[in-house]
Design a protein around this motif. Structure first.
Motif: not given
Lengths: 275, 563
Positions: A101, A140-143, A120
């Motif tokens: 980030e 990350y996974r799912g995001c 990110m």
């Protein structure tokens, strides 16, 4: 300038988000040594894990940097996370989530980095002179909040799912890339100078992937559009073709652009009859 | 243990107390007339508001769909986590927090009773396992019965009394609290890939209409003397123009109103108050619904307010969730629960700059402010469909302050702002009204005799907020009010102080309330019924009921039925 040298060979993961120019700038050596850092499940101080020095150097590699790290920190995670300004130079290998980030500034690594480098990220630059792990610039996974901007340059190879869910920005890989490069990308540019493993651009809806080397197969949900002589990568950088231009991923009603270098991929020539 | 709460400004709408300075005495988990002042533990509540513990009539906090939502959304967890402390357990999640965190977060806001509104009877065991793991609050669950095959068959044949006996049996065997109806008929149709589009459409294979299901179950509800009304999620939810369906649904049970207790509860009404032909021409139908509710007493509503944030939508309305997936293109889950219901989950982000989302935000508040009687409309976000329950303090601030609403209006989509009715509404709720919409009214609608008030004999569930109603003007200092309701100064659960200054002091288990419906004549469980379980359900009849020892803390409420 602050110079950090690992005081020992780390055995446990280090959560090093405080190694960040925004946090360290303006602090004296004593103050920095007292900052909290996690080693495994134990809170420690930076001074216990790193030798902290303030010095000036004429070494051109690290002259401008706010922080330099000398040595292997491949267990240290989240270095430069959330950073906004300044520069970190790492002479050695570095661990996961480098520059997560990140909002600005620059990180240069003269070594290899582990997975989720530039995860990110919003802006800024990460330059890696070795290889990068999986999920380069990916969330990350799912995001689904992928890279929102900025630039990642890798001079070596990268693992799988580089640039997944990318929304803006550019990733340049001067080596080769693993499977699923640009998975679900929405916009932005990924350039791979050498080979890419299959499933490039799976589920992409927009954006641009340029593969300058060998690609074993193009996903069946991509359609050929045309052959292009050259492709613009960014300002002042053009990849010379010819390139096959595929559009996809039709499974997601996408029209992302996948450029594959024609000369190195004679096995894709059967697509030409659909032109 | 005895407790004395001194000098607080007490708001207890059920007993007509409007901010008078008085002491509240607690002994053995109940509110009593007085206690021995020397022995009792004292809380100095001077300059603070004392209210009954909050009651939430509709929030999805447990069960298989919530858990599937947790599995679907790892990204909901990694940014919002709570560390373990000496009293509390760790947990993760923003819109779908883990069970323990759910309990703690409710208690921090002064809530002590919450209702989980959708439990497919087949998943009752899972739901109760999660409810048992939700600490700090008393809770109950509504079984989904609107599309249950037995119900459809009995209602088709007009056998209301037999249907009532079966519902009495299912209510006790799933340990449920009220009859939940979701998109009546539509969920059965969804098993064939269809939906119903009005309350007079035929349900495939059953020759019955949604109107007959709603009316039938409303009669059943009355025959069984259930404390809550039927809890209805209307047909056509989330479709432009559906305010007419909502009005028809309310009208269709008008004649079943007996003059004292409402006949129907329309839940998350905001999602059923859309006017217009399509998304581009969407407008608020709040005015029409409010006009109807203002002139009729047989209906209660809850808001289902939308909050501009990233959340997870989950309902038993499979076809609606599929539409939502098509709109958003997000990852999704859809599930047909055998012969009972369906379910769907889609992550969703409400954006203030999107026209539709901004209109939805406006509709919720318009409904709450245009309906004059606060006992008819309750504050919910339909957690997590409209937003997480942790946003309740924001809604309270919008209720109490026109200035707060104007500040929010400034930031929304300009077209939605120009069409919103909010700038024309000057009404500002006071603390007494807030106590109605957040606890007293909800407890009354639910028929909870010992909750939602501070009269002698009530459960000692008390919330104390650090805001002085004499010195604070909530319409100007809305931020202060918001802060106060976010972190209760004290939360008392069953006479124990469990939260102080927004920090959990003590982990207590809450009870699971359920209806022990005693019908005059028990439901006939014939061999035919058992055969059907064997043929159509994946669970045998013998394994279907949830036994009482399954609940961590059981609180059965005996109900005498008329059949």
């Amino acid at each position: 300038m602050i110079k950090l040298t690992p005081a020992k060979e780390f055995q446990f993961p280090i959560n090093a988000e405080c190694i960040n120019p925004d946090v360290l700038s303006g602090k004296t050596r004593e103050e920095i040594e007292k900052l909290k850092i996690w080693e495994g499940n134990k809170p420690k101080k930076i001074g216990e894990l790193f030798k902290v020095e303030e010095n000036r150097t004429e070494n051109p590699l690290e002259k401008e940097a706010a922080i330099t790290i000398h040595g292997n920190v491949s267990k240290a995670r989240r270095i430069g996370a959330d950073m906004k300004n300044g520069e970190i130079v790492i002479l050695g290998d570095v661990g996961m989530h480098l520059g997560e980030e990140m909002k600005g500034g620059k990180i240069t690594v003269h070594g290899n980095v582990d997975s989720w480098a530039g995860s990110m990220m919003k802006n800024g630059t990460i330059e890696i002179h070795g290889n990068a792990g999986n999920y380069l610039g990916a969330p990350y996974r799912g995001c689904s909040e992928g890279m929102h901007g900025g630039k990642i340059i890798v001079n070596g190879n990268v693992g799988t799912e580089a640039g997944a869910h990318m929304k803006k920005g550019i990733i340049k890989i001067y080596g080769s890339a693993g499977q699923f490069v640009g998975f679900r990308m929405c916009d932005g540019t990924i350039y791979i100078q050498k080979d890419a493993e299959p499933r490039a651009g799976a589920c992409m809806t927009s954006g641009k992937i340029v593969i300058g080397g060998f690609l074993e197969s193009v996903l069946p949900s991509f359609t050929i559009d045309s052959i292009k002589g050259k492709v613009k990568i960014e300002e002042n950088e053009v990849a010379e073709g010819p390139f096959y231009l595929f559009l996809g991923d039709r499974v997601e009603h996408g029209d992302g652009k996948l450029y594959v270098f024609k000369t190195k991929n004679p096995h894709l020539s059967h697509y030409e009859k659909y032109l | 243990m005895e407790l004395l709460i001194k000098n607080g400004f007490v708001f207890d709408p059920t007993n007509g107390v409007k901010g008078e300075k008085m002491d509240i005495a607690v002994s053995d988990g109940k509110i009593v007339e007085k206690v021995n002042e020397r022995k009792a533990k004292k809380i100095d509540a001077s300059g603070m508001i004392v209210m009954p513990g909050g009651v939430d009539i509709h929030c999805h906090i447990a069960g298989s769909e919530v858990n599937t939502g947790r599995l679907l959304r790892p990204e909901d967890h990694f940014k919002d986590f709570e560390r373990k402390t000496s009293t509390t357990r760790s947990g993760v999640g923003y819109s779908i927090p883990s069970t323990f965190t759910t309990g703690y977060r409710y208690a921090r806001m002064g809530y002590t009773t919450i209702m989980n509104p959708s439990m497919p009877p087949l998943e009752a065991k899972h739901t109760h396992e999660e409810l048992s793991d939700t600490p700090m609050v008393d809770k109950a669950s509504y079984p989904l019965l609107g599309d249950w095959w037995f119900v459809l068959e009995y209602l088709k044949d007009g056998k209301i009394e037999e249907c009532a006996r079966y519902i009495a049996w299912i209510m006790s065997s799933t340990k449920g609290y009220a009859i939940k109806i979701v998109n009546p008929g539509g969920l059965e149709a969804w098993g064939f890939g269809h939906n119903v589009s009005s309350i007079d459409d035929q349900v495939p294979c059953f020759c019955i209409t949604p109107r007959e299901i709603i009316r039938g179950l409303c009669k059943v509800n009355k025959l069984l003397n259930l404390p809550h009304t039927i809890h209805v999620h209307t047909n056509n939810l989330g479709k432009p123009g559906n305010y007419q369906t909502a009005l028809e649904t309310m009208k269709c049970v008008e004649d079943l109103y007996d003059g004292n207790k409402p006949a129907i509860h329309i839940t998350h009404c905001q999602f059923s108050a859309f006017k217009g032909d399509d998304w581009a021409s969407l407008q608020s139908g709040a005015e029409e619904i409010a006009n109807y509710v203002n002139t009729h007493s047989h209906v209660t509503l809850d808001m289902g307010q939308v909050i501009f944030t990233d959340t997870t939508t989950m309902t038993a309305d499979g076809p609606f969730q599929y539409t939502l997936y098509e709109l958003s293109g997000n990852k999704w889950v859809n599930h047909d629960v055998e012969t009972e219901t369906s379910a769907g989950i889609v992550p969703f982000r409400y954006r203030r700059k999107r026209y539709v989302h901004a209109v939805q935000w406006s509709i919720g508040l318009e409904l709450a402010l245009l309906i004059k009687d606060p006992w008819k409309i309750f504050m919910t976000t339909d957690h997590p469909n409209g937003g997480p329950f942790t946003s309740y303090p924001k809604i309270i601030a919008w209720f109490m302050s026109k200035k707060a609403r104007e500040a929010a209006l400034k930031r929304i989509n300009p077209r939605a702002r120009s069409r919103s009715l909010l700038p024309t509404i000057d009404r500002e709720l006071n603390f007494y009204d807030i106590a109605v919409v957040t606890r007293a009214g909800q407890a009354k609608a639910l028929g909870l005799i010992n909750k939602g008030h501070l009269g002698v004999g009530a459960d000692a569930d008390i919330a104390i907020y650090n805001v002085n109603p004499e010195k604070t003007d909530p319409s100007r200092k809305y931020k202060l009010v918001r802060r106060a309701f976010k972190r209760a100064a004290y939360t008392v659960k069953d006479g124990k102080i469990v939260v102080k200054d927004g920090e959990v002091l003590k982990h207590v288990e809450g009870a699971t309330m359920w209806l022990d419906v005693q019908s005059l004549e028990p439901a006939k469980i014939t061999d035919d019924v058992k055969r059907r379980f064997r043929e159509y359900w994946t669970v045998e009849y013998e394994n279907y009921p949830v036994t009482e020892d399954y609940l961590e803390v059981s609180n059965p409420i005996p109900i005498k039925a008329c059949v």
